[in-house]
Design a protein around this motif. Structure first.
Motif, PDB file in Angstrom:
ATOM      1  N   VAL A  49       0.989  -1.162  -0.074  1.00  0.00           N
ATOM      2  CA  VAL A  49      -0.064   0.023   0.122  1.00  0.00           C
ATOM      3  C   VAL A  49       0.788   1.368  -0.051  1.00  0.00           C
ATOM      4  N   SER A  50       1.193   1.642  -1.098  1.00  0.00           N
ATOM      5  CA  SER A  50       2.261   2.787  -1.349  1.00  0.00           C
ATOM      6  C   SER A  50       1.424   3.931  -0.716  1.00  0.00           C
ATOM      7  N   GLY A  51       2.170   4.909  -0.248  1.00  0.00           N
ATOM      8  CA  GLY A  51       1.211   6.064   0.415  1.00  0.00           C
ATOM      9  C   GLY A  51       0.727   6.002   1.610  1.00  0.00           C
ATOM     10  N   ALA A  52       0.607   4.869   2.214  1.00  0.00           N
ATOM     11  CA  ALA A  52      -0.177   4.869   3.466  1.00  0.00           C
ATOM     12  C   ALA A  52       0.518   5.439   4.456  1.00  0.00           C
ATOM     13  N   ALA A  53      -0.158   6.310   5.368  1.00  0.00           N
ATOM     14  CA  ALA A  53       0.700   6.863   6.418  1.00  0.00           C
ATOM     15  C   ALA A  53       0.268   5.989   7.637  1.00  0.00           C
ATOM     16  N   ALA A  66       7.340   2.880  -2.175  1.00  0.00           N
ATOM     17  CA  ALA A  66       6.688   2.193  -3.391  1.00  0.00           C
ATOM     18  C   ALA A  66       6.494   0.619  -2.612  1.00  0.00           C
ATOM     19  N   ASN A  67       7.131   0.037  -1.735  1.00  0.00           N
ATOM     20  CA  ASN A  67       7.091  -1.195  -1.226  1.00  0.00           C
ATOM     21  C   ASN A  67       6.239  -1.243   0.043  1.00  0.00           C
ATOM     22  N   GLY A  68       5.707  -0.271   0.198  1.00  0.00           N
ATOM     23  CA  GLY A  68       4.745  -0.112   1.386  1.00  0.00           C
ATOM     24  C   GLY A  68       5.441  -0.083   2.888  1.00  0.00           C
ATOM     25  N   VAL A  69       6.861   0.153   2.714  1.00  0.00           N
ATOM     26  CA  VAL A  69       7.691   0.238   3.942  1.00  0.00           C
ATOM     27  C   VAL A  69       7.782   1.686   4.575  1.00  0.00           C
ATOM     28  N   VAL A  70       7.492   1.773   5.927  1.00  0.00           N
ATOM     29  CA  VAL A  70       7.971   2.976   6.740  1.00  0.00           C
ATOM     30  C   VAL A  70       8.868   2.628   7.738  1.00  0.00           C
ATOM     31  N   LYS A  71       9.780   3.568   8.167  1.00  0.00           N
ATOM     32  CA  LYS A  71      10.856   3.224   9.399  1.00  0.00           C
ATOM     33  C   LYS A  71      10.830   4.507  10.153  1.00  0.00           C
ATOM     34  N   PHE A  72      10.943   3.963  11.604  1.00  0.00           N
ATOM     35  CA  PHE A  72      11.043   5.076  12.434  1.00  0.00           C
ATOM     36  C   PHE A  72      12.242   4.789  13.395  1.00  0.00           C
ATOM     37  N   GLU A  73      12.961   5.830  13.790  1.00  0.00           N
ATOM     38  CA  GLU A  73      13.967   5.699  14.761  1.00  0.00           C
ATOM     39  C   GLU A  73      13.212   6.156  16.035  1.00  0.00           C
ATOM     40  N   THR A  74      13.298   5.602  17.157  1.00  0.00           N
ATOM     41  CA  THR A  74      12.793   5.678  18.562  1.00  0.00           C
ATOM     42  C   THR A  74      13.599   5.105  19.561  1.00  0.00           C
ATOM     43  N   ILE A  75      12.793   4.668  20.552  1.00  0.00           N
ATOM     44  CA  ILE A  75      13.722   3.891  21.563  1.00  0.00           C
ATOM     45  C   ILE A  75      12.805   2.930  22.075  1.00  0.00           C
ATOM     46  N   PHE A  76      13.275   1.829  22.835  1.00  0.00           N
ATOM     47  CA  PHE A  76      12.194   0.910  23.387  1.00  0.00           C
ATOM     48  C   PHE A  76      11.447   1.538  24.455  1.00  0.00           C
ATOM     49  N   PRO A  77      10.044   1.197  24.313  1.00  0.00           N
ATOM     50  CA  PRO A  77       9.270   1.844  25.369  1.00  0.00           C
ATOM     51  C   PRO A  77       9.522   1.408  26.720  1.00  0.00           C
ATOM     52  N   GLY A  78       9.124   1.969  27.468  1.00  0.00           N
ATOM     53  CA  GLY A  78       8.969   1.533  28.925  1.00  0.00           C
ATOM     54  C   GLY A  78       7.545   0.979  29.306  1.00  0.00           C
ATOM     55  N   TRP A  79       7.279   1.060  30.644  1.00  0.00           N
ATOM     56  CA  TRP A  79       5.751   0.336  30.961  1.00  0.00           C
ATOM     57  C   TRP A  79       4.975   1.002  31.914  1.00  0.00           C
ATOM     58  N   TYR A  80       3.863   0.849  32.087  1.00  0.00           N
ATOM     59  CA  TYR A  80       3.077   1.597  32.990  1.00  0.00           C
ATOM     60  C   TYR A  80       2.073   0.613  33.461  1.00  0.00           C
ATOM     61  N   THR A  81       1.610   0.632  34.733  1.00  0.00           N
ATOM     62  CA  THR A  81       0.595  -0.144  35.322  1.00  0.00           C
ATOM     63  C   THR A  81      -0.846   0.270  34.580  1.00  0.00           C
ATOM     64  N   PRO A  82      -1.704  -0.650  34.218  1.00  0.00           N
ATOM     65  CA  PRO A  82      -1.414  -2.148  34.254  1.00  0.00           C
ATOM     66  C   PRO A  82      -1.049  -2.669  33.027  1.00  0.00           C
ATOM     67  N   ARG A  83      -0.176  -1.961  31.956  1.00  0.00           N
ATOM     68  CA  ARG A  83      -0.100  -2.697  30.703  1.00  0.00           C
ATOM     69  C   ARG A  83       1.118  -3.154  30.505  1.00  0.00           C
ATOM     70  N   THR A  84       1.517  -4.122  29.526  1.00  0.00           N
ATOM     71  CA  THR A  84       2.885  -4.627  29.098  1.00  0.00           C
ATOM     72  C   THR A  84       3.402  -3.509  28.295  1.00  0.00           C
ATOM     73  N   CYS A  85       4.788  -3.788  28.013  1.00  0.00           N
ATOM     74  CA  CYS A  85       5.472  -2.921  27.019  1.00  0.00           C
ATOM     75  C   CYS A  85       4.739  -2.916  25.576  1.00  0.00           C
ATOM     76  N   HIS A  86       4.374  -1.833  25.154  1.00  0.00           N
ATOM     77  CA  HIS A  86       3.622  -1.738  23.724  1.00  0.00           C
ATOM     78  C   HIS A  86       3.930  -0.287  22.962  1.00  0.00           C
ATOM     79  N   ILE A  87       3.733  -0.209  21.803  1.00  0.00           N
ATOM     80  CA  ILE A  87       3.518   0.747  20.994  1.00  0.00           C
ATOM     81  C   ILE A  87       2.156   0.754  20.097  1.00  0.00           C
ATOM     82  N   HIS A  88       1.638   1.989  19.997  1.00  0.00           N
ATOM     83  CA  HIS A  88       0.267   2.155  19.470  1.00  0.00           C
ATOM     84  C   HIS A  88       0.492   2.487  17.892  1.00  0.00           C
ATOM     85  N   VAL A  89      -0.359   2.073  17.247  1.00  0.00           N
ATOM     86  CA  VAL A  89      -0.167   2.121  15.736  1.00  0.00           C
ATOM     87  C   VAL A  89      -1.503   2.416  15.056  1.00  0.00           C
TER      88      VAL A  89
END
Length: 321
Positions: A117-121, A169-192
């Motif tokens: 899906v080229s152009g997907a944000a 064109a290949n449907g690929v996106v790349k991000f540079e970030t850090i490994f998330p921490g955690w907070y009660t009551p959730r496991t480590c995660h990233i929203h998308v």
């Protein structure tokens, strides 16, 4: 899962260990509205040519996984920490301290043979090493953590660890970030979120519609090892493992579990590369209200509100984190 079930016994005290990380590979099939299948990223991203080859390989892998692509998986909750107006950028760290994470996501059309899906944000957002979200820095992450202001960095309290990238064109996106921490009551995660039909405007992404709202997850062994390192180790308390999380449903890559590869096998502080393929229906529209067992967080979950001068959260942000 009911709210009462989430309030009791959904997380346990976990002794942080230094077990070696196991990579999560392969794709899994589940029923619903989106599918995610992990793929092995290139062993090195040292040149533009290597990146292009890896992107094409990722797309080919997704396209060739079964004659009918994959079954769609139900989206999950947007959570209460979403903010409109994230910036279009590759590096979302803004100087936030933490273990580096290079995230490569491939968006494919699951209704058309998993073509790119080229152009997907693609939009992501997550907490910092101590469990704080930009825009909600007064929210208590649970356990014992320094105040967000003690980190002493120059990150913008409304924008750090949030951003968009537009698929190539290949449907690929790349991000540079850090490994998330955690907070009660959730496991480590990233929203998308995956958006289509809009365009870049004034540094952000406007218009179009959201095709998918989900979350990305991390293997327990890897997360536990990261959380022994500085600055993560300064946040102590009950960490929720994947099996006890209120959102992750145990489906592996199909449920958002990332494929992770250490940059340096003997030194996790050097960072990780994470990858996943997201199969969406570009004609679908997702409200972000989502399921996935979100429910109402227990009383010791983050309760802070955004600063008065922050961007207002979306109407569906009342769901669980």
């Amino acid at each position: 899962m009911t709210g009462n079930q989430e309030n009791h016994g959904n997380h346990r005290d976990k002794t942080i260990s230094r077990r070696r990380a196991l990579a999560v590979t392969g794709g899994t099939v589940a029923a619903g509205g989106l599918v995610a299948a992990g793929f092995q990223s290139a062993s090195a991203d040292t040149t533009d040519t290597a990146d292009t080859t890896a992107d094409a390989t990722a797309s080919a892998t997704a396209s060739s996984t079964g004659g009918e692509c994959m079954t769609l998986m139900t989206s999950v909750t947007e959570g209460p920490y979403y903010l409109d107006g994230a910036l279009v950028r590759k590096d979302i760290t803004e100087g936030k301290a933490g273990v580096p994470l290079t995230l490569r996501l491939t968006v494919v059309d699951a209704t058309d043979g998993c073509t790119p899906v080229s152009g997907a944000a693609v939009e992501i957002w997550h907490c910092d090493a101590w469990g704080y979200y930009s825009g909600y820095t007064t929210a208590n992450p649970g356990g014992s953590a320094p105040a967000e202001s003690e980190e002493g960095d120059s990150a913008d309290d409304l924008t750090y660890l949030r951003g968009y990238q537009v698929a190539n064109a290949n449907g690929v996106v790349k991000f540079e970030t850090i490994f998330p921490g955690w907070y009660t009551p959730r496991t480590c995660h990233i929203h998308v979120k995956v958006h289509t039909g809009g365009e870049k405007e004034d540094g952000t992404y406007e218009g179009g519609k959201v095709n998918y709202t989900g979350q990305l997850f991390f293997a327990d062994d890897i997360a536990e090892e990261i959380f022994t390192l500085d600055p993560y180790a300064r946040h102590t308390g009950s960490y929720t493992v994947l099996a006890d999380d209120m959102v992750y449903d145990g489906g592996g890559a199909a449920s958002g579990l990332l494929t992770l590869k250490a940059v340096h096998k003997k030194d996790p502080s050097k960072g990780y590369k994470g990858s996943l393929t997201l199969g969406v229906d570009p004609d679908a529209e997702d409200t972000g209200g989502g399921g996935g067992g979100g429910g109402t967080p227990p009383s010791d979950a983050p309760t802070g509100a955004p600063p008065s001068d922050s961007v207002s959260p979306s109407p569906s942000a009342s769901a669980s984190s």
